[in-house]
Design a protein around this motif. Structure first.
Motif, PDB file in Angstrom:
ATOM      1  N   LYS A 102      -4.746   0.261   5.880  1.00 42.09           N
ATOM      2  CA  LYS A 102      -5.605   1.271   6.513  1.00 42.09           C
ATOM      3  C   LYS A 102      -4.910   1.894   7.726  1.00 42.09           C
ATOM      4  N   ILE A 103      -4.275   1.072   8.553  1.00 42.03           N
ATOM      5  CA  ILE A 103      -3.559   1.581   9.730  1.00 42.03           C
ATOM      6  C   ILE A 103      -2.403   2.484   9.297  1.00 42.03           C
ATOM      7  N   LEU A 104      -1.686   2.057   8.273  1.00 47.79           N
ATOM      8  CA  LEU A 104      -0.586   2.879   7.762  1.00 47.79           C
ATOM      9  C   LEU A 104      -1.091   4.216   7.258  1.00 47.79           C
ATOM     10  N   ASP A 105      -2.162   4.194   6.459  1.00 49.69           N
ATOM     11  CA  ASP A 105      -2.688   5.432   5.855  1.00 49.69           C
ATOM     12  C   ASP A 105      -3.344   6.365   6.864  1.00 49.69           C
ATOM     13  N   SER A 106      -4.082   5.802   7.817  1.00 51.23           N
ATOM     14  CA  SER A 106      -4.847   6.663   8.721  1.00 51.23           C
ATOM     15  C   SER A 106      -4.103   7.019  10.003  1.00 51.23           C
ATOM     16  N   ASP A 107      -3.182   6.170  10.432  1.00 50.98           N
ATOM     17  CA  ASP A 107      -2.535   6.397  11.727  1.00 50.98           C
ATOM     18  C   ASP A 107      -1.026   6.616  11.638  1.00 50.98           C
ATOM     19  N   LEU A 108      -0.327   5.720  10.979  1.00 51.89           N
ATOM     20  CA  LEU A 108       1.128   5.711  11.098  1.00 51.89           C
ATOM     21  C   LEU A 108       1.843   6.717  10.196  1.00 51.89           C
ATOM     22  N   VAL A 109       1.505   6.749   8.923  1.00 47.94           N
ATOM     23  CA  VAL A 109       2.185   7.699   8.022  1.00 47.94           C
ATOM     24  C   VAL A 109       1.902   9.134   8.445  1.00 47.94           C
ATOM     25  N   PRO A 110       0.649   9.507   8.752  1.00 47.70           N
ATOM     26  CA  PRO A 110       0.397  10.908   9.133  1.00 47.70           C
ATOM     27  C   PRO A 110       1.129  11.369  10.400  1.00 47.70           C
ATOM     28  N   LYS A 111       1.344  10.468  11.356  1.00 51.52           N
ATOM     29  CA  LYS A 111       1.991  10.909  12.599  1.00 51.52           C
ATOM     30  C   LYS A 111       3.500  10.661  12.609  1.00 51.52           C
ATOM     31  N   ALA A 112       4.042  10.113  11.513  1.00 49.06           N
ATOM     32  CA  ALA A 112       5.487   9.876  11.434  1.00 49.06           C
ATOM     33  C   ALA A 112       6.214  11.209  11.326  1.00 49.06           C
ATOM     34  N   VAL A 113       7.204  11.391  12.171  1.00 48.50           N
ATOM     35  CA  VAL A 113       7.973  12.631  12.191  1.00 48.50           C
ATOM     36  C   VAL A 113       9.288  12.454  11.442  1.00 48.50           C
ATOM     37  N   SER A 114       9.999  11.404  11.723  1.00 53.54           N
ATOM     38  CA  SER A 114      11.310  11.197  11.105  1.00 53.54           C
ATOM     39  C   SER A 114      11.172  10.644   9.683  1.00 53.54           C
ATOM     40  N   SER A 115      12.133  10.986   8.843  1.00 55.51           N
ATOM     41  CA  SER A 115      12.110  10.445   7.483  1.00 55.51           C
ATOM     42  C   SER A 115      12.296   8.931   7.520  1.00 55.51           C
ATOM     43  N   GLU A 116      13.054   8.432   8.493  1.00 60.19           N
ATOM     44  CA  GLU A 116      13.250   6.987   8.634  1.00 60.19           C
ATOM     45  C   GLU A 116      11.906   6.281   8.852  1.00 60.19           C
ATOM     46  N   ALA A 117      11.080   6.820   9.735  1.00 62.05           N
ATOM     47  CA  ALA A 117       9.768   6.216  10.004  1.00 62.05           C
ATOM     48  C   ALA A 117       8.871   6.293   8.771  1.00 62.05           C
ATOM     49  N   LYS A 118       8.869   7.445   8.095  1.00 61.23           N
ATOM     50  CA  LYS A 118       8.034   7.588   6.892  1.00 61.23           C
ATOM     51  C   LYS A 118       8.454   6.592   5.822  1.00 61.23           C
ATOM     52  N   VAL A 119       9.757   6.458   5.606  1.00 63.96           N
ATOM     53  CA  VAL A 119      10.255   5.508   4.613  1.00 63.96           C
ATOM     54  C   VAL A 119       9.841   4.086   5.005  1.00 63.96           C
ATOM     55  N   PHE A 120       9.996   3.739   6.277  1.00 64.12           N
ATOM     56  CA  PHE A 120       9.621   2.417   6.773  1.00 64.12           C
ATOM     57  C   PHE A 120       8.149   2.131   6.474  1.00 64.12           C
ATOM     58  N   TYR A 121       7.274   3.077   6.807  1.00 64.04           N
ATOM     59  CA  TYR A 121       5.837   2.870   6.622  1.00 64.04           C
ATOM     60  C   TYR A 121       5.448   2.827   5.148  1.00 64.04           C
ATOM     61  N   LEU A 122       6.048   3.694   4.338  1.00 59.44           N
ATOM     62  CA  LEU A 122       5.708   3.691   2.912  1.00 59.44           C
ATOM     63  C   LEU A 122       6.218   2.425   2.223  1.00 59.44           C
ATOM     64  N   LYS A 123       7.386   1.943   2.646  1.00 66.22           N
ATOM     65  CA  LYS A 123       7.884   0.669   2.124  1.00 66.22           C
ATOM     66  C   LYS A 123       6.914  -0.447   2.505  1.00 66.22           C
ATOM     67  N   MET A 124       6.487  -0.441   3.747  1.00 67.66           N
ATOM     68  CA  MET A 124       5.557  -1.452   4.238  1.00 67.66           C
ATOM     69  C   MET A 124       4.240  -1.391   3.446  1.00 67.66           C
ATOM     70  N   ARG A 125       3.775  -0.184   3.198  1.00 70.38           N
ATOM     71  CA  ARG A 125       2.546   0.008   2.408  1.00 70.38           C
ATOM     72  C   ARG A 125       2.730  -0.581   1.008  1.00 70.38           C
ATOM     73  N   GLY A 126       3.871  -0.286   0.396  1.00 69.73           N
ATOM     74  CA  GLY A 126       4.163  -0.856  -0.922  1.00 69.73           C
ATOM     75  C   GLY A 126       4.191  -2.368  -0.901  1.00 69.73           C
ATOM     76  N   ASP A 127       4.778  -2.932   0.158  1.00 68.49           N
ATOM     77  CA  ASP A 127       4.839  -4.392   0.281  1.00 68.49           C
ATOM     78  C   ASP A 127       3.449  -5.007   0.283  1.00 68.49           C
ATOM     79  N   TYR A 128       2.539  -4.438   1.059  1.00 66.98           N
ATOM     80  CA  TYR A 128       1.209  -5.049   1.177  1.00 66.98           C
ATOM     81  C   TYR A 128       0.370  -4.831  -0.069  1.00 66.98           C
ATOM     82  N   TYR A 129       0.576  -3.739  -0.773  1.00 69.32           N
ATOM     83  CA  TYR A 129      -0.075  -3.600  -2.081  1.00 69.32           C
ATOM     84  C   TYR A 129       0.510  -4.609  -3.073  1.00 69.32           C
ATOM     85  N   ARG A 130       1.805  -4.848  -3.003  1.00 67.56           N
ATOM     86  CA  ARG A 130       2.436  -5.851  -3.880  1.00 67.56           C
ATOM     87  C   ARG A 130       1.871  -7.229  -3.580  1.00 67.56           C
TER      88      ARG A 130
END
Length: 192
Positions: A102-130
């Motif tokens: 929820k934090i990733l979807d509502s706060d972190l991914v939307p405000k991520a500016v750099s591709s590095e941050a977006k990749v980090f958060y989306l990887k993290m999101r994938g990890d927790y769904y896994r």
């Protein structure tokens, strides 16, 4: 410490909690930092990741131990109590994983500016769904596995500008392959 901003105080306390191995406290301090409308620094992203990884990791290990015990002791007279305890651990896993998603979807991914941050958060999101898919069954497992795959796939597409040896890109490749291998393994068992 009174001259520090609230954000800096929470980061400081998260570091202290990490040193004290109090990961539940660390999660709470980093949750406060994550919901502030400002992109996290690399250090803050790593603190957030460590906090949730240790909090969830302990519960994943507990679930695996209980699950293994249940398989070995199938005729144990205390099976109902053991199953109830496993459900309790599963509820905690659900709560922690869904909290960070929820934090990733509502706060972190939307405000991520750099591709590095977006990749980090989306990887993290994938990890927790896994992680959620690890202890669920049926259509719920399929939904979690699909969400993990989608997160990893999107992160993989966004990771192209990063050097192939970038630590986040390497971690993504590893976790994406683990997720794909587990999904393929499950499918193979179902077909056999």
């Amino acid at each position: 410490m009174s001259e520090m901003s609230v954000r800096d105080q929470n980061v400081f306390m998260a570091r202290l909690a990490e040193q004290a191995e109090r990961y539940e406290d660390m999660v709470e301090f980093m949750r406060r930092v994550a919901i502030v409308p400002q992109e996290l620094s690399l250090d803050e992203r790593n603190l957030l990741s460590v906090a949730y990884k240790n909090s969830v990791g302990a519960r994943r290990q507990a679930w695996r131990a209980i699950h293994t015990y249940m398989q070995k002791m199938a005729s144990d007279h205390a099976m109902a109590e053991i199953a109830a305890y496993r459900r309790r651990v599963e509820d905690e896993l659900n709560e922690k994983c869904n909290d960070i998603i929820k934090i990733l979807d509502s706060d972190l991914v939307p405000k991520a500016v750099s591709s590095e941050a977006k990749v980090f958060y989306l990887k993290m999101r994938g990890d927790y769904y896994r992680y959620l898919a690890e202890f669920t069954d049926g259509s719920q497992r399929d939904a979690y596995a699909a969400a993990a795959h989608e997160s990893y796939q999107t992160a993989n597409e966004l990771a192209v500008p990063l050097p192939p040896t970038h630590p986040i890109r390497l971690g993504l490749a590893l976790n994406f392959s683990v997720s794909t291998m587990r999904s393929t393994s499950t499918l193979t068992r179902l077909v056999s």
